[in-house]
Design a protein around this motif. Structure first.
Motif, PDB file in Angstrom:
ATOM      1  N   MET A   1     -26.977  -7.522  21.001  1.00 50.90           N
ATOM      2  CA  MET A   1     -25.620  -6.786  21.764  1.00 50.90           C
ATOM      3  C   MET A   1     -26.108  -6.443  23.206  1.00 50.90           C
ATOM      4  O   MET A   1     -27.250  -6.249  23.530  1.00 50.90           O
ATOM      5  CB  MET A   1     -25.479  -5.550  21.256  1.00 50.90           C
ATOM      6  CG  MET A   1     -24.107  -5.600  20.525  1.00 50.90           C
ATOM      7  SD  MET A   1     -23.870  -4.058  19.471  1.00 50.90           S
ATOM      8  CE  MET A   1     -24.482  -5.229  17.984  1.00 50.90           C
ATOM      9  N   THR A   2     -25.224  -6.972  24.410  1.00 50.36           N
ATOM     10  CA  THR A   2     -25.833  -6.905  25.451  1.00 50.36           C
ATOM     11  C   THR A   2     -24.778  -5.935  26.366  1.00 50.36           C
ATOM     12  O   THR A   2     -24.917  -5.606  27.630  1.00 50.36           O
ATOM     13  CB  THR A   2     -25.691  -8.260  26.358  1.00 50.36           C
ATOM     14  OG1 THR A   2     -24.447  -9.056  26.162  1.00 50.36           O
ATOM     15  CG2 THR A   2     -26.962  -9.001  25.711  1.00 50.36           C
ATOM     16  N   THR A   3     -23.727  -5.477  25.761  1.00 51.58           N
ATOM     17  CA  THR A   3     -22.606  -4.863  26.513  1.00 51.58           C
ATOM     18  C   THR A   3     -22.075  -3.622  25.461  1.00 51.58           C
ATOM     19  O   THR A   3     -22.100  -3.734  24.353  1.00 51.58           O
ATOM     20  CB  THR A   3     -21.233  -5.521  26.778  1.00 51.58           C
ATOM     21  OG1 THR A   3     -20.618  -5.917  25.646  1.00 51.58           O
ATOM     22  CG2 THR A   3     -21.725  -6.878  27.563  1.00 51.58           C
ATOM     23  N   ALA A   4     -21.575  -2.718  26.080  1.00 48.63           N
ATOM     24  CA  ALA A   4     -21.025  -1.506  25.533  1.00 48.63           C
ATOM     25  C   ALA A   4     -19.700  -1.812  24.687  1.00 48.63           C
ATOM     26  O   ALA A   4     -19.404  -1.628  23.508  1.00 48.63           O
ATOM     27  CB  ALA A   4     -20.489  -0.563  26.507  1.00 48.63           C
ATOM     28  N   ALA A   5     -19.001  -2.945  25.025  1.00 49.18           N
ATOM     29  CA  ALA A   5     -17.701  -3.627  24.479  1.00 49.18           C
ATOM     30  C   ALA A   5     -18.495  -4.175  23.062  1.00 49.18           C
ATOM     31  O   ALA A   5     -17.534  -3.822  22.020  1.00 49.18           O
ATOM     32  CB  ALA A   5     -17.061  -4.414  25.149  1.00 49.18           C
ATOM     33  N   ALA A   6     -19.360  -4.958  23.180  1.00 52.35           N
ATOM     34  CA  ALA A   6     -20.041  -5.403  21.952  1.00 52.35           C
ATOM     35  C   ALA A   6     -20.526  -4.360  21.009  1.00 52.35           C
ATOM     36  O   ALA A   6     -20.180  -4.529  19.631  1.00 52.35           O
ATOM     37  CB  ALA A   6     -20.922  -6.416  22.222  1.00 52.35           C
ATOM     38  N   ALA A   7     -21.028  -3.442  21.341  1.00 50.38           N
ATOM     39  CA  ALA A   7     -21.670  -2.225  20.658  1.00 50.38           C
ATOM     40  C   ALA A   7     -20.427  -1.720  19.879  1.00 50.38           C
ATOM     41  O   ALA A   7     -20.501  -1.045  18.700  1.00 50.38           O
ATOM     42  CB  ALA A   7     -22.358  -1.206  21.518  1.00 50.38           C
ATOM     43  N   ARG A   8     -19.389  -1.165  20.641  1.00 47.80           N
ATOM     44  CA  ARG A   8     -18.090  -0.553  20.107  1.00 47.80           C
ATOM     45  C   ARG A   8     -17.590  -1.429  18.984  1.00 47.80           C
ATOM     46  O   ARG A   8     -17.128  -0.732  17.883  1.00 47.80           O
ATOM     47  CB  ARG A   8     -17.028  -0.556  21.431  1.00 47.80           C
ATOM     48  CG  ARG A   8     -17.595   0.839  22.215  1.00 47.80           C
ATOM     49  CD  ARG A   8     -16.216   1.222  22.878  1.00 47.80           C
ATOM     50  NE  ARG A   8     -15.649   0.175  23.697  1.00 47.80           N
ATOM     51  CZ  ARG A   8     -16.084  -0.283  24.956  1.00 47.80           C
ATOM     52  NH1 ARG A   8     -17.154   0.423  25.492  1.00 47.80           N
ATOM     53  NH2 ARG A   8     -15.681  -1.436  25.406  1.00 47.80           N
ATOM     54  N   ALA A   9     -17.384  -2.539  19.210  1.00 46.14           N
ATOM     55  CA  ALA A   9     -16.994  -3.659  18.188  1.00 46.14           C
ATOM     56  C   ALA A   9     -17.719  -3.832  17.138  1.00 46.14           C
ATOM     57  O   ALA A   9     -17.018  -3.647  15.786  1.00 46.14           O
ATOM     58  CB  ALA A   9     -16.731  -5.105  18.881  1.00 46.14           C
ATOM     59  N   HIS A  10     -18.987  -3.543  17.363  1.00 43.41           N
ATOM     60  CA  HIS A  10     -19.933  -3.467  16.067  1.00 43.41           C
ATOM     61  C   HIS A  10     -19.769  -2.097  15.178  1.00 43.41           C
ATOM     62  O   HIS A  10     -19.782  -2.218  13.990  1.00 43.41           O
ATOM     63  CB  HIS A  10     -21.485  -3.884  16.517  1.00 43.41           C
ATOM     64  CG  HIS A  10     -22.524  -3.446  15.301  1.00 43.41           C
ATOM     65  ND1 HIS A  10     -22.534  -4.351  14.207  1.00 43.41           N
ATOM     66  CD2 HIS A  10     -23.406  -2.413  15.138  1.00 43.41           C
ATOM     67  CE1 HIS A  10     -23.572  -4.018  13.713  1.00 43.41           C
ATOM     68  NE2 HIS A  10     -24.033  -2.836  14.053  1.00 43.41           N
ATOM     69  N   VAL A  11     -19.617  -1.044  16.046  1.00 39.46           N
ATOM     70  CA  VAL A  11     -19.392  -0.022  15.491  1.00 39.46           C
ATOM     71  C   VAL A  11     -18.101   0.209  14.595  1.00 39.46           C
ATOM     72  O   VAL A  11     -18.255   0.722  13.463  1.00 39.46           O
ATOM     73  CB  VAL A  11     -19.447   1.229  16.389  1.00 39.46           C
ATOM     74  CG1 VAL A  11     -18.968   2.684  15.848  1.00 39.46           C
ATOM     75  CG2 VAL A  11     -21.072   1.453  17.060  1.00 39.46           C
ATOM     76  N   LEU A  12     -17.233  -0.269  15.074  1.00 39.93           N
ATOM     77  CA  LEU A  12     -15.918  -0.375  14.163  1.00 39.93           C
ATOM     78  C   LEU A  12     -15.946  -1.083  12.989  1.00 39.93           C
ATOM     79  O   LEU A  12     -15.467  -0.714  11.890  1.00 39.93           O
ATOM     80  CB  LEU A  12     -14.590  -0.911  15.158  1.00 39.93           C
ATOM     81  CG  LEU A  12     -13.991   0.253  16.204  1.00 39.93           C
ATOM     82  CD1 LEU A  12     -12.856  -0.589  17.199  1.00 39.93           C
ATOM     83  CD2 LEU A  12     -13.512   1.157  15.512  1.00 39.93           C
ATOM     84  N   ALA A  13     -16.665  -2.214  13.141  1.00 42.65           N
ATOM     85  CA  ALA A  13     -16.751  -3.072  12.103  1.00 42.65           C
ATOM     86  C   ALA A  13     -17.753  -2.403  10.769  1.00 42.65           C
ATOM     87  O   ALA A  13     -17.299  -2.197   9.853  1.00 42.65           O
ATOM     88  CB  ALA A  13     -17.778  -4.351  12.071  1.00 42.65           C
ATOM     89  N   VAL A  14     -18.752  -1.556  11.412  1.00 39.92           N
ATOM     90  CA  VAL A  14     -19.566  -0.695  10.509  1.00 39.92           C
ATOM     91  C   VAL A  14     -18.548   0.433   9.724  1.00 39.92           C
ATOM     92  O   VAL A  14     -18.689   0.579   8.531  1.00 39.92           O
ATOM     93  CB  VAL A  14     -20.690   0.083  10.970  1.00 39.92           C
ATOM     94  CG1 VAL A  14     -21.300   1.078  10.430  1.00 39.92           C
ATOM     95  CG2 VAL A  14     -21.771  -1.118  11.561  1.00 39.92           C
ATOM     96  N   VAL A  15     -17.781   0.992  10.580  1.00 40.63           N
ATOM     97  CA  VAL A  15     -16.871   1.992   9.867  1.00 40.63           C
ATOM     98  C   VAL A  15     -15.987   1.471   8.847  1.00 40.63           C
ATOM     99  O   VAL A  15     -15.770   1.893   7.907  1.00 40.63           O
ATOM    100  CB  VAL A  15     -16.000   2.852  11.326  1.00 40.63           C
ATOM    101  CG1 VAL A  15     -15.055   3.430  10.573  1.00 40.63           C
ATOM    102  CG2 VAL A  15     -17.338   3.743  11.951  1.00 40.63           C
ATOM    103  N   ARG A  16     -15.424   0.280   9.567  1.00 41.71           N
ATOM    104  CA  ARG A  16     -14.497  -0.474   8.459  1.00 41.71           C
ATOM    105  C   ARG A  16     -14.842  -0.679   7.076  1.00 41.71           C
ATOM    106  O   ARG A  16     -14.370  -0.689   6.272  1.00 41.71           O
ATOM    107  CB  ARG A  16     -13.637  -1.201   9.181  1.00 41.71           C
ATOM    108  CG  ARG A  16     -12.717  -0.791  10.243  1.00 41.71           C
ATOM    109  CD  ARG A  16     -11.800  -1.728  10.878  1.00 41.71           C
ATOM    110  NE  ARG A  16     -10.830  -1.213  11.759  1.00 41.71           N
ATOM    111  CZ  ARG A  16     -10.814  -1.505  13.334  1.00 41.71           C
ATOM    112  NH1 ARG A  16     -11.517  -2.589  13.694  1.00 41.71           N
ATOM    113  NH2 ARG A  16      -9.971  -0.654  14.043  1.00 41.71           N
ATOM    114  N   GLY A  17     -16.151  -1.228   7.227  1.00 46.10           N
ATOM    115  CA  GLY A  17     -16.889  -1.623   6.289  1.00 46.10           C
ATOM    116  C   GLY A  17     -17.276  -0.646   5.294  1.00 46.10           C
ATOM    117  O   GLY A  17     -17.262  -0.583   4.003  1.00 46.10           O
TER     118      GLY A  17
END
Length: 132
Positions: A1-17
């Motif tokens: 990950m290189t951006t805050a936006a990519a990190a946020r998308a990853h976090v949402l995927a973790v939460v939803r999963g």
């Protein structure tokens, strides 16, 4: 990950999963707080820590543990402050006070190979439909 936006998308995927039905999703405000803390940690690593080496979002029974690794060994002293917002507005200085107010268990450790890990736990309360 290189951006805050990519990190946020990853976090949402973790939460939803992790919080898939029948487990109730976290409240909207809790998700907003989680994404704000994610943005601040990653932005701090990029802006003040020399870049983002690694990012992890791990679910726990109390919320999400966020861990950021950057190449700087410098420990931000404000991370262990009162969480008070800056008195003078110079365009910055709001990140750590927000993190302190929204997260728990702030741990900052220097890495043997260089740099540091910053880890926080962001609690996630269940939404109103869960009765909480």
């Amino acid at each position: 990950m290189t951006t805050a936006a990519a990190a946020r998308a990853h976090v949402l995927a973790v939460v939803r999963g992790h919080w898939a039905a029948p487990v109730p999703e976290p409240a909207e405000q809790a998700l907003t707080d989680l994404l704000l803390v994610t943005s601040e940690l990653v932005s701090n690593a990029i802006r003040h820590g020399g870049g983002l080496v690694a990012f992890e979002a791990a679910p726990s029974k109390d919320g999400i543990r966020l861990t950021v690794h950057d190449p700087s060994p410098d420990i931000p002293t404000v991370a262990f402050g009162s969480g008070a917002l800056p008195v003078a507005h110079d365009g910055g200085g709001y990140g750590w006070p927000l993190i302190i107010k929204l997260a728990h268990e702030i741990v900052i450790e220097r890495c043997a190979g260089g740099g540091k890990f910053v880890s926080v736990l962001v609690p996630l309360a269940a939404g109103p439909e869960a009765g909480g």
